[in-house]
Write an enzyme that holds these catalytic residues in place. Structure first.
Site, PDB file in Angstrom:
ATOM      1  N   ASP A 121       0.779  -1.351  -0.096  1.00  0.00           N
ATOM      2  CA  ASP A 121      -0.006   0.100  -0.047  1.00  0.00           C
ATOM      3  C   ASP A 121       1.019   1.103   0.033  1.00  0.00           C
ATOM      4  O   ASP A 121       2.281   1.095   0.069  1.00  0.00           O
ATOM      5  CB  ASP A 121      -0.724   0.126   1.152  1.00  0.00           C
ATOM      6  CG  ASP A 121      -2.149   0.798   0.972  1.00  0.00           C
ATOM      7  OD1 ASP A 121      -1.979   1.946   0.591  1.00  0.00           O
ATOM      8  OD2 ASP A 121      -3.378   0.069   1.171  1.00  0.00           O
ATOM      9  N   GLY A 163       4.608   1.206  -1.522  1.00  0.00           N
ATOM     10  CA  GLY A 163       4.780   1.714  -2.829  1.00  0.00           C
ATOM     11  C   GLY A 163       3.632   2.124  -3.334  1.00  0.00           C
ATOM     12  O   GLY A 163       2.458   2.316  -2.857  1.00  0.00           O
ATOM     13  N   ASP A 164       3.759   2.367  -4.652  1.00  0.00           N
ATOM     14  CA  ASP A 164       2.685   3.031  -5.520  1.00  0.00           C
ATOM     15  C   ASP A 164       2.264   2.135  -6.599  1.00  0.00           C
ATOM     16  O   ASP A 164       3.173   1.965  -7.428  1.00  0.00           O
ATOM     17  CB  ASP A 164       3.062   4.503  -5.861  1.00  0.00           C
ATOM     18  CG  ASP A 164       1.797   5.212  -6.625  1.00  0.00           C
ATOM     19  OD1 ASP A 164       0.974   4.534  -7.139  1.00  0.00           O
ATOM     20  OD2 ASP A 164       1.763   6.351  -6.615  1.00  0.00           O
ATOM     21  N   PHE A 165       1.125   1.579  -6.863  1.00  0.00           N
ATOM     22  CA  PHE A 165       0.989   0.636  -7.815  1.00  0.00           C
ATOM     23  C   PHE A 165       0.891   1.369  -9.319  1.00  0.00           C
ATOM     24  O   PHE A 165       0.962   0.688 -10.122  1.00  0.00           O
ATOM     25  CB  PHE A 165      -0.078  -0.257  -7.603  1.00  0.00           C
ATOM     26  CG  PHE A 165      -1.609   0.197  -7.331  1.00  0.00           C
ATOM     27  CD1 PHE A 165      -2.252   1.256  -7.829  1.00  0.00           C
ATOM     28  CD2 PHE A 165      -2.114  -0.329  -6.205  1.00  0.00           C
ATOM     29  CE1 PHE A 165      -3.589   1.735  -7.497  1.00  0.00           C
ATOM     30  CE2 PHE A 165      -3.346   0.141  -5.550  1.00  0.00           C
ATOM     31  CZ  PHE A 165      -3.922   1.109  -6.510  1.00  0.00           C
ATOM     32  N   HIS A 219     -12.482  -1.321  -8.408  1.00  0.00           N
ATOM     33  CA  HIS A 219     -13.582  -0.473  -8.604  1.00  0.00           C
ATOM     34  C   HIS A 219     -13.460   0.929  -8.279  1.00  0.00           C
ATOM     35  O   HIS A 219     -14.189   1.577  -8.666  1.00  0.00           O
ATOM     36  CB  HIS A 219     -15.004  -1.125  -7.784  1.00  0.00           C
ATOM     37  CG  HIS A 219     -14.788  -0.834  -6.268  1.00  0.00           C
ATOM     38  ND1 HIS A 219     -15.692  -0.991  -5.427  1.00  0.00           N
ATOM     39  CD2 HIS A 219     -13.583  -0.426  -5.435  1.00  0.00           C
ATOM     40  CE1 HIS A 219     -15.385  -0.702  -4.084  1.00  0.00           C
ATOM     41  NE2 HIS A 219     -14.093  -0.503  -4.028  1.00  0.00           N
TER      42      HIS A 219
HETATM   43  C1  LIG Z   1     -10.804   0.633  -0.947  1.00  0.00           C
HETATM   44  S1  LIG Z   1      -9.579   0.359  -0.147  1.00  0.00           S
HETATM   45  C2  LIG Z   1      -9.334  -1.490  -0.069  1.00  0.00           C
HETATM   46  C3  LIG Z   1      -8.818  -1.994   1.115  1.00  0.00           C
HETATM   47  C4  LIG Z   1      -8.664  -3.474   1.235  1.00  0.00           C
HETATM   48  N1  LIG Z   1      -8.141  -4.145   0.196  1.00  0.00           N
HETATM   49  C5  LIG Z   1     -10.010  -4.202   1.476  1.00  0.00           C
HETATM   50  O1  LIG Z   1     -10.634  -4.666   0.217  1.00  0.00           O
HETATM   51  O2  LIG Z   1     -10.743  -3.738   2.491  1.00  0.00           O
HETATM   52  C6  LIG Z   1      -8.085   0.716  -1.548  1.00  0.00           C
HETATM   53  C7  LIG Z   1      -6.720   0.607  -0.776  1.00  0.00           C
HETATM   54  O3  LIG Z   1      -5.979   0.694  -2.037  1.00  0.00           O
HETATM   55  C8  LIG Z   1      -4.863   1.691  -1.315  1.00  0.00           C
HETATM   56  N2  LIG Z   1      -4.191   2.518  -2.578  1.00  0.00           N
HETATM   57  C9  LIG Z   1      -4.734   3.420  -3.234  1.00  0.00           C
HETATM   58  N3  LIG Z   1      -3.976   3.966  -4.274  1.00  0.00           N
HETATM   59  C10 LIG Z   1      -3.093   3.238  -4.276  1.00  0.00           C
HETATM   60  C11 LIG Z   1      -1.787   3.251  -4.848  1.00  0.00           C
HETATM   61  N4  LIG Z   1      -1.558   4.240  -5.905  1.00  0.00           N
HETATM   62  N5  LIG Z   1      -0.814   2.350  -4.802  1.00  0.00           N
HETATM   63  C12 LIG Z   1      -0.930   1.359  -3.429  1.00  0.00           C
HETATM   64  N6  LIG Z   1      -2.244   1.304  -2.928  1.00  0.00           N
HETATM   65  C13 LIG Z   1      -3.033   2.332  -3.160  1.00  0.00           C
HETATM   66  C14 LIG Z   1      -5.360   2.713  -0.512  1.00  0.00           C
HETATM   67  O4  LIG Z   1      -4.543   2.924   0.498  1.00  0.00           O
HETATM   68  C15 LIG Z   1      -6.412   1.754   0.167  1.00  0.00           C
HETATM   69  O5  LIG Z   1      -5.861   0.905   1.334  1.00  0.00           O
END
Ligand SMILES: C[S@@+](CC[C@H](N)C(=O)[O-])C[C@H]1O[C@@H](n2cnc3c(N)ncnc32)[C@H](O)[C@@H]1O
Length: 360
Positions: A221, A247-249, A267
């Site tokens: 995350d 990291g940043d995906f 989503h």
């Molecule tokens: C809607 S939450 C889902 C959390 C978990 N997977 C769940 O199902 O409960 C989305 C997650 O994606 C992470 N996220 C958003 N942008 C991201 C990025 N660019 N790189 C890595 N993680 C990211 C957010 O910080 C958040 O924790």
């Protein structure tokens, strides 16, 4: 007797041609479904306020009378009796012959903060964010843009935003049932490592690792999520097997593992981003590896599952490009990326998983 003007106004004009209603006999009955849907937010808010006040946690200690409960919740006596009795009528509380209130067993199990099964984090999140934001639905529909400050802006959310903690624990609670189903249904014995992409507190990784002691891995995350992840995984006694990967995906490679999980990630984003993430996952897992995606998937006919369609509108309110999608959509994206044996698995709540494998 001649009909009054009022009656004439209320009576709908006779229609020519096919009847559109899916319940033709309902046209002559009372407006039951209309009233149920229209007032549904009253019920919902009563439950959310009960969680906000810690009512179920207090009542988990044992039955309590009106005066005690009024004092302990700190609410005014004017609304207290109606509030507790409304919760009795909703089936959330029970009232015994002495007039003392207690929890219904389901509400006791899931809404007592001291129990490991506590789902109240989800309701707290619904209460402070969604309840307010849904008041802006018409505006979002008119503009096609998120009227709220949007959790879609994750970097801002994690940058000291007061909502960050409640968002992250809300994620854990909201994914609990889905994560436990994935832990139970997927053939984990064939794999050694798991990585939860966009892990938040690590809720899914924790449930999977807890059920399968041979697995190691962690969660990926944005860097600002690390302290919350580390604390939660530590509390669950799993820090020896689950590690945080910052990291940043969009810009970084994904950490390698036999199985990548993407829960409620796709989503949040537009179609090109979803396809990019699935393709990245395909490049990351080894031959024989797998991807598990889960979201509140819309039924393929887009007509029966109201929750998932409404969840898609929630993405309209919260994000700039996100939406829910059907299982058929996701299966196609996975096959395009190269995954095989792609199949859908309902998870017992509103989520469905789509699983795909990379050929050996
Ligand atoms: C809607 S939450 C889902 C959390 C978990 N997977 C769940 O199902 O409960 C989305 C997650 O994606 C992470 N996220 C958003 N942008 C991201 C990025 N660019 N790189 C890595 N993680 C990211 C957010 O910080 C958040 O924790």
């Amino acid at each position: 007797m001649a009909p009054s003007n009022q009656t004439a106004v209320l009576r709908p004009p006779k229609k020519e041609g096919a009847e559109i209603s899916s319940n033709p006999t309902g046209a002559n009955g009372p407006p039951k479904r209309i009233l149920e849907i229209a007032y549904a937010f009253w019920r919902s808010k009563a439950l959310l306020s009960a969680v906000e006040l810690g009512l179920f946690t207090m009542l988990a200690e044992g039955p309590q009378d009106l005066a005690t409960l009024t004092r302990r919740t700190g609410i005014h006596e004017r609304g207290a009796r109606d509030f507790f009795d409304a919760l009795v009528a909703l089936g959330a509380l029970r009232r015994d012959a002495q007039g003392r209130y207690g929890n219904d067993p389901e509400f006791d199990r899931y809404l007592d903060r001291r129990k490991p099964t506590y789902l109240g984090g989800l309701l707290e999140h619904l209460n402070v964010r969604h309840y307010h934001n849904w008041g802006l639905l018409t505006q979002a529909l008119r503009t096609g843009a998120p009227p709220s400050d949007g959790v879609g802006n994750y970097k801002a959310l994690h940058d000291g935003h007061p909502m960050q903690e409640i968002f992250l624990s809300g994620m854990t609670a909201g994914s609990l049932v889905a994560a436990q189903a994935i832990a139970a249904k997927f053939p984990w014995r064939k794999f050694s490592t798991v990585m939860d992409i966009g892990t938040a507190q690590g809720g899914a990784a924790v449930e999977i690792a807890r059920a399968h002691p041979h697995l190691t891995g962690g969660g990926f995350d944005l860097p600002a999520v690390e302290p919350t992840f580390t604390r939660y995984v530590d509390e669950q006694g799993l820090s020896d097997r689950l590690r945080f990967h910052p990291g940043d995906f969009f810009s970084d490679p994904l950490p390698r593992a036999d199985v990548l999980v993407m829960g409620r990630i796709l989503h949040n984003w537009d179609l090109p981003t979803r396809k990019m993430l699935i393709a990245k996952a395909y490049r990351t897992v080894p031959p024989g590896g797998a991807i598990i995606v889960y979201d509140p998937l819309i039924d393929d006919n887009r007509s029966t599952d109201a929750h998932c369609l409404l969840s898609s509108l929630n993405m309209l309110i919260e994000t700039s490009g996100g939406a829910e999608y059907t299982g058929a959509d996701c299966e196609e994206w996975m096959r395009q990326a190269g995954f095989v044996e792609v199949n859908a698995e309902p998870l017992g709540d509103m989520h469905t998983a789509i699983v795909g494998y990379k050929t050996l």
